[in-house]
Design a protein around this motif. Sequence first.
Motif, PDB file in Angstrom:
ATOM      1  N   ARG A  39      47.825  42.144  41.364  1.00  0.00           N
ATOM      2  CA  ARG A  39      46.777  42.122  40.346  1.00  0.00           C
ATOM      3  C   ARG A  39      46.537  40.721  39.807  1.00  0.00           C
ATOM      4  O   ARG A  39      45.403  40.293  39.639  1.00  0.00           O
ATOM      5  N   SER A  43      42.964  38.813  40.762  1.00  0.00           N
ATOM      6  CA  SER A  43      42.042  38.552  39.654  1.00  0.00           C
ATOM      7  C   SER A  43      41.881  37.051  39.426  1.00  0.00           C
ATOM      8  O   SER A  43      40.769  36.577  39.159  1.00  0.00           O
ATOM      9  N   PHE A  46      39.542  35.754  42.078  1.00  0.00           N
ATOM     10  CA  PHE A  46      38.155  36.063  41.760  1.00  0.00           C
ATOM     11  C   PHE A  46      37.619  35.093  40.719  1.00  0.00           C
ATOM     12  O   PHE A  46      36.479  34.629  40.823  1.00  0.00           O
ATOM     13  N   ILE A 151      38.376  42.786  37.962  1.00  0.00           N
ATOM     14  CA  ILE A 151      39.394  43.050  38.981  1.00  0.00           C
ATOM     15  C   ILE A 151      40.685  43.530  38.330  1.00  0.00           C
ATOM     16  O   ILE A 151      41.325  44.460  38.823  1.00  0.00           O
ATOM     17  N   TRP A 155      41.974  47.172  39.184  1.00  0.00           N
ATOM     18  CA  TRP A 155      43.315  47.289  39.767  1.00  0.00           C
ATOM     19  C   TRP A 155      44.168  48.226  38.912  1.00  0.00           C
ATOM     20  O   TRP A 155      44.850  49.100  39.428  1.00  0.00           O
TER      21      TRP A 155
END
Length: 174
Positions: A39, A43, A46, A151, A155
Amino acid sequence: MAKKFIRRYLPDPHKIRDHKHLRLFGTLLHDPNLWHLNRRSASGAFAVGLFMAFVPMPFQMIPAAALAILFRVNLPIAVALVWITNPITMPPIFYFCYSLGAWLLNTPVHAVGYDFSWEWITTELIRIWKPFLLGSFLVGAVCSAVGYLGIRGLWRWHVVRDWEQRKLRREKNT
């Protein structure tokens, strides 16, 4: 699980390490955190990739890779996301960034023709650089934050849903 879905589409780490544009990072690419898919790394990747996608510069993949290495987030995701702004999507995205910056600076939007020559750069780009960079930075920052939080939330939702499904299966079997 989302991890399996993403991993299916990621390239092999050895291919990326041997990529001609990324060789300049040398042994920094051997950090295992750059290849983990969790995670935090997804993230963060991103956030890096979406921010760099809106930075108006050539070869966006190299700074995206450098930031991914610096923040120790997933390198393939960060580098792949800069391709949101590709030669087809660049004109409308960057025009939107310019329009937003012009609106924020309260300046009129000039009709900009795209003729990539030195003369165009010295005349047109000098006239629009402030609103263009402001809009690009703002859109990049907002998309980066939305991507990061989105995200992380997606997640988390996926993990909670999997746990609930396991719990239901266990209760059903007892």
